[in-house]
Write an enzyme that holds these catalytic residues in place. Structure first.
Site, PDB file in Angstrom:
ATOM      1  N   TYR A 145       0.853  -1.189   0.000  1.00  0.00           N
ATOM      2  CA  TYR A 145       0.000   0.000   0.000  1.00  0.00           C
ATOM      3  C   TYR A 145       0.885   1.233   0.000  1.00  0.00           C
ATOM      4  O   TYR A 145       1.854   1.299   0.761  1.00  0.00           O
ATOM      5  CB  TYR A 145      -0.886  -0.007   1.252  1.00  0.00           C
ATOM      6  CG  TYR A 145      -1.837   1.167   1.362  1.00  0.00           C
ATOM      7  CD1 TYR A 145      -2.925   1.295   0.497  1.00  0.00           C
ATOM      8  CD2 TYR A 145      -1.670   2.137   2.351  1.00  0.00           C
ATOM      9  CE1 TYR A 145      -3.810   2.366   0.610  1.00  0.00           C
ATOM     10  CE2 TYR A 145      -2.558   3.203   2.472  1.00  0.00           C
ATOM     11  CZ  TYR A 145      -3.622   3.312   1.603  1.00  0.00           C
ATOM     12  OH  TYR A 145      -4.496   4.373   1.726  1.00  0.00           O
ATOM     13  N   ASP A 240       9.390   2.973  -0.106  1.00  0.00           N
ATOM     14  CA  ASP A 240       8.312   3.582   0.670  1.00  0.00           C
ATOM     15  C   ASP A 240       8.578   3.246   2.133  1.00  0.00           C
ATOM     16  O   ASP A 240       8.263   2.159   2.601  1.00  0.00           O
ATOM     17  CB  ASP A 240       6.959   3.048   0.196  1.00  0.00           C
ATOM     18  CG  ASP A 240       5.798   3.633   1.002  1.00  0.00           C
ATOM     19  OD1 ASP A 240       6.064   4.299   2.027  1.00  0.00           O
ATOM     20  OD2 ASP A 240       4.641   3.404   0.612  1.00  0.00           O
ATOM     21  N   LYS A 268       3.998   8.729   8.982  1.00  0.00           N
ATOM     22  CA  LYS A 268       3.868   8.106  10.310  1.00  0.00           C
ATOM     23  C   LYS A 268       4.861   8.640  11.346  1.00  0.00           C
ATOM     24  O   LYS A 268       4.643   9.749  11.830  1.00  0.00           O
ATOM     25  CB  LYS A 268       3.868   6.594  10.152  1.00  0.00           C
ATOM     26  CG  LYS A 268       2.688   6.200   9.221  1.00  0.00           C
ATOM     27  CD  LYS A 268       2.328   4.763   9.069  1.00  0.00           C
ATOM     28  CE  LYS A 268       0.999   4.666   8.329  1.00  0.00           C
ATOM     29  NZ  LYS A 268       0.991   3.929   7.106  1.00  0.00           N
TER      30      LYS A 268
HETATM   31  C1  LIG Z   1       0.285   4.404   5.765  1.00  0.00           C
HETATM   32  C2  LIG Z   1       1.059   4.183   4.528  1.00  0.00           C
HETATM   33  C3  LIG Z   1       0.972   5.053   3.429  1.00  0.00           C
HETATM   34  C4  LIG Z   1      -0.032   6.167   3.369  1.00  0.00           C
HETATM   35  O1  LIG Z   1       0.180   7.139   4.333  1.00  0.00           O
HETATM   36  P1  LIG Z   1      -1.050   8.097   4.754  1.00  0.00           P
HETATM   37  O2  LIG Z   1      -0.413   9.057   5.698  1.00  0.00           O
HETATM   38  O3  LIG Z   1      -2.070   7.210   5.364  1.00  0.00           O
HETATM   39  O4  LIG Z   1      -1.539   8.755   3.518  1.00  0.00           O
HETATM   40  C5  LIG Z   1       1.841   4.865   2.375  1.00  0.00           C
HETATM   41  N1  LIG Z   1       2.726   3.867   2.379  1.00  0.00           N
HETATM   42  C6  LIG Z   1       2.834   3.001   3.396  1.00  0.00           C
HETATM   43  C7  LIG Z   1       3.858   1.933   3.355  1.00  0.00           C
HETATM   44  C8  LIG Z   1       1.983   3.120   4.495  1.00  0.00           C
HETATM   45  O5  LIG Z   1       2.063   2.236   5.478  1.00  0.00           O
END
Ligand SMILES: *Cc1c(COP(=O)(O)O)cnc(C)c1O
Length: 430
Positions: A145, A240, A268
């Protein structure tokens, strides 16, 4: 603030004004059933709901709370900053300070741009990779994701997988045609995609430790292999690190696995619970971002002073205390061993994937190495287990497809209570 008698009445009221009563899908408990608990406050490793219950928290706001909730230095810094205005839309020295701090923590970053979420960070990284290479397609992995931008909503993990949405309405064929999918941990599939799309692939984006199909670890050689393929194909490697950044190590998965990414995205932990994301890389690539270059990216609230001071304060603590990462890892391993023991004693097949303070448990008899194996886990039993634990004051993510995030505020007593609650829960549901 309103005080409710119960989460149940709060949920009923919310559903009249907010889609499904929530502002992000997994919170609705659709996968596990029942009513989501409505929270009032949290401190350290504990959550308190409007019904007056206390929980040991394994969600940590999905990552940011690595040192626990309401961490005093962060709260104090935010309170002080707020009195100086909540936003300027003009440069502040604090933005340079957090950029310098991150450069000192994470390898291979010359320039970093702040945004407001992980989604923004990842969509900007893809735009930059496309602008830099002049190519349109990119590869993502099944079950990973990268936020809810259109181009990522193809075989996405997290809530998209939890709700079993096969195709997201509103994503055009043109957009999804440029998103190429390979199974996680499958280098051969990646090579095939490059063969089938010669000189068309701008980048590979990957969660270096995946956390959106449950926690799934990269096999030995997988990340190295991606690096090598990108070098051979003149494509960019995007890590990511929205989940793994400042969590797998102070320098993220890049430090833990000793792999160099071309563009790194954050979210995060970087905002300590305020809305922050960022993307970063070497000067040669980042200099394509406007106004240095023509790849346009902007944000009214980007670099917001409250968000920056929260992030700066937390990152500084992490930078100054490398022992926190060892402590977090020891706690995670202790919990993992406890889980394996109570499941083993009861002959219940289980997979526990853990890397540092990211982990998850699958009701599954085979190793979980990608989305296909994760999806074979027993969701019904997980839902029962989830509710049996919730009743006992243990708050896990409400889906087997979501990773648990341990905080260093957790004590060994909390972990023992959790392991005991898991034993009781298994005895209750099986
Ligand atoms: C949570 C997450 C996102 C998206 O971040 P948001 O702040 O919710 O938009 C993107 N990549 C990874 C790996 C994530 O865990």
């Amino acid at each position: 603030m309103y005080t409710y008698e119960s989460s149940k009445s709060a949920f009923e009221r919310a559903q009249k004004s907010i889609p499904a009563g929530v502002n992000s899908p997994v919170r609705a408990f659709k996968n596990v059933g029942g009513t989501p608990i409505f929270l009032e406050k949290a401190k350290g490793a504990y959550l308190y709901d409007v019904d007056g219950n206390k929980y040991i928290d394994f969600v940590g706001s999905w990552g940011p709370m690595i040192l626990g909730h309401a961490y005093e230095p962060v709260i104090e810094a935010v309170q002080k900053k707020a009195a100086f205005s909540t936003s300027f839309g003009a440069p502040t020295v604090l933005e340079t300070e957090i950029a310098e701090l991150i450069k000192s923590m994470v390898p291979d970053i010359d320039l970093i741009r702040m945004v407001n979420s992980g989604t923004e960070a990842c969509m900007s990284a893809i735009l930059l990779a496309r602008g830099y290479t002049g190519r349109n397609k990119f590869i993502k992995f099944d079950g990973c994701y990268h936020g809810h931008a259109d181009m990522f909503l193809v075989n996405a993990g997290s809530g998209v997988a939890t709700l079993n949405i096969q195709q997201v309405p509103g994503v055009t064929a043109g957009t999804s045609n440029d998103t190429l999918i390979a199974p996680y941990n499958d280098l051969e599939a990646v090579r095939q995609l490059f063969k089938q799309n010669p000189n068309e692939i701008a980048a590979i984006i990957v969660e270096p430790v995946a956390g959106n199909m449950g926690c799934v670890l990269p096999k030995e050689g997988f990340l190295e292999g991606l690096r090598k393929i990108c070098d051979e194909e003149n494509a960019l490697l995007i890590f990511d690190e929205v989940m793994t950044g400042f969590r797998q190590a102070k320098g993220g998965a890049q430090e833990r696995y000793l792999i160099r990414a071309d563009i790194t995205t954050f979210g995060k932990v970087i905002g300590a619970g305020l809305p922050v994301g960022a993307f970063a890389g070497r000067h040669e690539i980042m200099s394509h971002i406007a106004p240095l270059g023509n790849v346009y990216q902007a944000g009214t609230l980007s670099g917001n002073p409250l968000a920056m001071v929260a992030g700066y304060t937390l990152l500084k603590e992490l930078n100054e205390h490398p022992e926190y990462y060892e402590q977090l890892n020891e706690k995670a391993v202790y919990l993992k061993e406890g889980i394996l023991r109570v499941f083993g004693e009861r002959n219940v097949p289980v997979q526990v994937n853990q890397k540092q303070s990211m982990m998850s448990l699958f009701f599954n008899s085979e190793p979980v190495v990608d989305f296909a194996t994760s999806a074979k886990s027993d969701q019904t039993t997980f839902s029962k287990f989830f509710h049996a634990l919730l009743k006992r004051g243990i708050y896990l993510p409400a889906s087997q497809y979501e990773c648990w995030f341990l905080s260093n505020a957790l004590t060994y007593e909390d972990l023992d209570k959790t392991i005991l609650a898991m034993a009781e829960s298994l005895d209750e549901i099986l």
